[in-house]
Design a protein around this motif. Sequence first.
Motif, PDB file in Angstrom:
ATOM      1  N   ALA A  11       0.835  -1.206   0.000  1.00  0.00           N
ATOM      2  CA  ALA A  11       0.000   0.000   0.000  1.00  0.00           C
ATOM      3  C   ALA A  11       0.866   1.251   0.000  1.00  0.00           C
ATOM      4  CB  ALA A  11      -0.929  -0.006   1.205  1.00  0.00           C
ATOM      5  N   ALA A  12       1.942   1.239   0.763  1.00  0.00           N
ATOM      6  CA  ALA A  12       2.848   2.384   0.809  1.00  0.00           C
ATOM      7  C   ALA A  12       3.492   2.616  -0.554  1.00  0.00           C
ATOM      8  CB  ALA A  12       3.917   2.171   1.875  1.00  0.00           C
ATOM      9  N   ARG A  13       3.877   1.546  -1.211  1.00  0.00           N
ATOM     10  CA  ARG A  13       4.473   1.677  -2.553  1.00  0.00           C
ATOM     11  C   ARG A  13       3.472   2.247  -3.548  1.00  0.00           C
ATOM     12  NH1 ARG A  13       7.465  -4.093  -2.622  1.00  0.00           N
ATOM     13  NH2 ARG A  13       9.318  -3.474  -1.466  1.00  0.00           N
ATOM     14  N   VAL A  14       2.242   1.806  -3.463  1.00  0.00           N
ATOM     15  CA  VAL A  14       1.205   2.299  -4.373  1.00  0.00           C
ATOM     16  C   VAL A  14       0.963   3.789  -4.134  1.00  0.00           C
ATOM     17  CG1 VAL A  14      -1.264   2.153  -4.932  1.00  0.00           C
ATOM     18  CG2 VAL A  14       0.094   0.058  -4.714  1.00  0.00           C
ATOM     19  N   ILE A  15       0.867   4.193  -2.894  1.00  0.00           N
ATOM     20  CA  ILE A  15       0.649   5.609  -2.569  1.00  0.00           C
ATOM     21  C   ILE A  15       1.803   6.460  -3.099  1.00  0.00           C
ATOM     22  CG2 ILE A  15       0.561   7.270  -0.654  1.00  0.00           C
ATOM     23  CD1 ILE A  15      -1.041   5.098   0.884  1.00  0.00           C
ATOM     24  N   ALA A  16       3.023   6.019  -2.874  1.00  0.00           N
ATOM     25  CA  ALA A  16       4.190   6.766  -3.360  1.00  0.00           C
ATOM     26  C   ALA A  16       4.207   6.812  -4.889  1.00  0.00           C
ATOM     27  CB  ALA A  16       5.474   6.151  -2.825  1.00  0.00           C
ATOM     28  N   ILE A  22       1.387  11.599 -10.446  1.00  0.00           N
ATOM     29  CA  ILE A  22       0.710  12.903 -10.442  1.00  0.00           C
ATOM     30  C   ILE A  22       1.724  14.031 -10.618  1.00  0.00           C
ATOM     31  CG2 ILE A  22      -0.535  14.535  -8.965  1.00  0.00           C
ATOM     32  CD1 ILE A  22      -2.057  12.090  -7.835  1.00  0.00           C
ATOM     33  N   ALA A  23       2.818  13.975  -9.867  1.00  0.00           N
ATOM     34  CA  ALA A  23       3.854  15.008  -9.984  1.00  0.00           C
ATOM     35  C   ALA A  23       4.482  14.992 -11.375  1.00  0.00           C
ATOM     36  CB  ALA A  23       4.921  14.810  -8.912  1.00  0.00           C
ATOM     37  N   PHE A  24       4.640  13.808 -11.964  1.00  0.00           N
ATOM     38  CA  PHE A  24       5.198  13.705 -13.312  1.00  0.00           C
ATOM     39  C   PHE A  24       4.287  14.386 -14.334  1.00  0.00           C
ATOM     40  CE2 PHE A  24       5.398  11.548 -17.409  1.00  0.00           C
ATOM     41  CZ  PHE A  24       6.719  11.801 -17.753  1.00  0.00           C
ATOM     42  N   VAL A  25       2.987  14.132 -14.249  1.00  0.00           N
ATOM     43  CA  VAL A  25       2.040  14.739 -15.195  1.00  0.00           C
ATOM     44  C   VAL A  25       2.074  16.259 -15.066  1.00  0.00           C
ATOM     45  CG1 VAL A  25      -0.428  14.997 -15.731  1.00  0.00           C
ATOM     46  CG2 VAL A  25       0.533  12.723 -15.356  1.00  0.00           C
ATOM     47  N   SER A  73       5.067  28.412 -10.822  1.00  0.00           N
ATOM     48  CA  SER A  73       4.853  28.462  -9.374  1.00  0.00           C
ATOM     49  C   SER A  73       3.574  27.742  -8.962  1.00  0.00           C
ATOM     50  CB  SER A  73       4.840  29.902  -8.874  1.00  0.00           C
ATOM     51  OG  SER A  73       3.788  30.630  -9.475  1.00  0.00           O
ATOM     52  N   GLY A  74       2.485  27.970  -9.654  1.00  0.00           N
ATOM     53  CA  GLY A  74       1.216  27.351  -9.287  1.00  0.00           C
ATOM     54  C   GLY A  74       1.220  25.843  -9.473  1.00  0.00           C
ATOM     55  N   TYR A  75       1.604  25.403 -10.655  1.00  0.00           N
ATOM     56  CA  TYR A  75       1.643  23.969 -10.926  1.00  0.00           C
ATOM     57  C   TYR A  75       2.794  23.301 -10.180  1.00  0.00           C
ATOM     58  CZ  TYR A  75      -1.902  24.424 -14.563  1.00  0.00           C
ATOM     59  OH  TYR A  75      -3.068  24.654 -15.242  1.00  0.00           O
ATOM     60  N   GLY A  76       3.917  24.003 -10.070  1.00  0.00           N
ATOM     61  CA  GLY A  76       5.057  23.445  -9.335  1.00  0.00           C
ATOM     62  C   GLY A  76       4.736  23.216  -7.871  1.00  0.00           C
ATOM     63  N   LEU A  77       4.010  24.149  -7.279  1.00  0.00           N
ATOM     64  CA  LEU A  77       3.597  23.974  -5.886  1.00  0.00           C
ATOM     65  C   LEU A  77       2.727  22.734  -5.738  1.00  0.00           C
ATOM     66  CD1 LEU A  77       3.308  24.958  -2.953  1.00  0.00           C
ATOM     67  CD2 LEU A  77       1.330  26.281  -3.717  1.00  0.00           C
ATOM     68  N   ALA A  78       1.794  22.549  -6.656  1.00  0.00           N
ATOM     69  CA  ALA A  78       0.925  21.372  -6.590  1.00  0.00           C
ATOM     70  C   ALA A  78       1.750  20.086  -6.692  1.00  0.00           C
ATOM     71  CB  ALA A  78      -0.117  21.419  -7.706  1.00  0.00           C
ATOM     72  N   ALA A  79       2.700  20.042  -7.612  1.00  0.00           N
ATOM     73  CA  ALA A  79       3.532  18.853  -7.758  1.00  0.00           C
ATOM     74  C   ALA A  79       4.310  18.570  -6.477  1.00  0.00           C
ATOM     75  CB  ALA A  79       4.492  19.025  -8.935  1.00  0.00           C
ATOM     76  N   LEU A  80       4.874  19.597  -5.880  1.00  0.00           N
ATOM     77  CA  LEU A  80       5.627  19.412  -4.637  1.00  0.00           C
ATOM     78  C   LEU A  80       4.735  18.947  -3.486  1.00  0.00           C
ATOM     79  CD1 LEU A  80       8.025  22.485  -4.752  1.00  0.00           C
ATOM     80  CD2 LEU A  80       8.596  20.075  -5.137  1.00  0.00           C
ATOM     81  N   VAL A  81       3.534  19.489  -3.407  1.00  0.00           N
ATOM     82  CA  VAL A  81       2.606  19.081  -2.339  1.00  0.00           C
ATOM     83  C   VAL A  81       2.219  17.616  -2.510  1.00  0.00           C
ATOM     84  CG1 VAL A  81       0.261  19.420  -1.444  1.00  0.00           C
ATOM     85  CG2 VAL A  81       1.761  21.380  -1.808  1.00  0.00           C
ATOM     86  N   LEU A  83       3.926  15.263  -4.019  1.00  0.00           N
ATOM     87  CA  LEU A  83       5.098  14.442  -3.688  1.00  0.00           C
ATOM     88  C   LEU A  83       5.298  14.352  -2.181  1.00  0.00           C
ATOM     89  CD1 LEU A  83       7.767  15.468  -6.346  1.00  0.00           C
ATOM     90  CD2 LEU A  83       6.716  13.218  -6.038  1.00  0.00           C
ATOM     91  N   PHE A  84       5.233  15.500  -1.507  1.00  0.00           N
ATOM     92  CA  PHE A  84       5.452  15.514  -0.067  1.00  0.00           C
ATOM     93  C   PHE A  84       4.394  14.692   0.658  1.00  0.00           C
ATOM     94  CE2 PHE A  84       4.582  17.315   4.127  1.00  0.00           C
ATOM     95  CZ  PHE A  84       5.814  17.115   4.728  1.00  0.00           C
ATOM     96  N   LEU A  85       3.127  14.948   0.373  1.00  0.00           N
ATOM     97  CA  LEU A  85       2.059  14.235   1.073  1.00  0.00           C
ATOM     98  C   LEU A  85       2.047  12.746   0.748  1.00  0.00           C
ATOM     99  CD1 LEU A  85      -0.906  16.766   0.864  1.00  0.00           C
ATOM    100  CD2 LEU A  85       0.584  16.279   2.814  1.00  0.00           C
ATOM    101  N   GLY A  86       2.261  12.413  -0.515  1.00  0.00           N
ATOM    102  CA  GLY A  86       2.265  11.006  -0.911  1.00  0.00           C
ATOM    103  C   GLY A  86       3.387  10.217  -0.258  1.00  0.00           C
ATOM    104  N   HIS A  87       4.576  10.779  -0.276  1.00  0.00           N
ATOM    105  CA  HIS A  87       5.711  10.072   0.314  1.00  0.00           C
ATOM    106  C   HIS A  87       5.676  10.096   1.843  1.00  0.00           C
ATOM    107  CE1 HIS A  87       7.982   8.858  -3.265  1.00  0.00           C
ATOM    108  NE2 HIS A  87       7.308   9.843  -3.821  1.00  0.00           N
ATOM    109  N   ALA A  88       5.160  11.162   2.426  1.00  0.00           N
ATOM    110  CA  ALA A  88       5.002  11.193   3.883  1.00  0.00           C
ATOM    111  C   ALA A  88       3.968  10.164   4.326  1.00  0.00           C
ATOM    112  CB  ALA A  88       4.598  12.597   4.352  1.00  0.00           C
TER     113      ALA A  88
END
Length: 96
Positions: A11-16, A22-25, A73-81, A83-88
């Motif tokens: 499950a952790a691997r799938v979430i990550a 999502i960040a790639f797209v 900035s707008g799309y980059g912020l979304a990608a970072l969020v 990534l951060f939330l998914g990996h956390a």
Amino acid sequence: MTTRASTTTTAARVIAAVADVIAFVIGLWILMYLLDANRANDLVEFVRGAARWLAGWSHDLFTFDEEWARVVSGYGLAALVYLFLGHAGARALRRR
């Protein structure tokens, strides 16, 4: 029979992985925008639409004068969020 630990790891691997996709797209749309990709192309339009939907909460969050700065900035912020939330979240699952 699978153990709880292996199910949690899966499950952790799938979430990550979902967070990475999502960040790639979103990152792909930023790149296509900066390289002035042909918006009449179906792939470009699909990526733009998907990124717009995924980053709908942040794509017009900043009001820079330059459009490229708003997109990055707008799309980059979304990608970072994502990534951060998914990996956390994946890390938290693995610790359980």
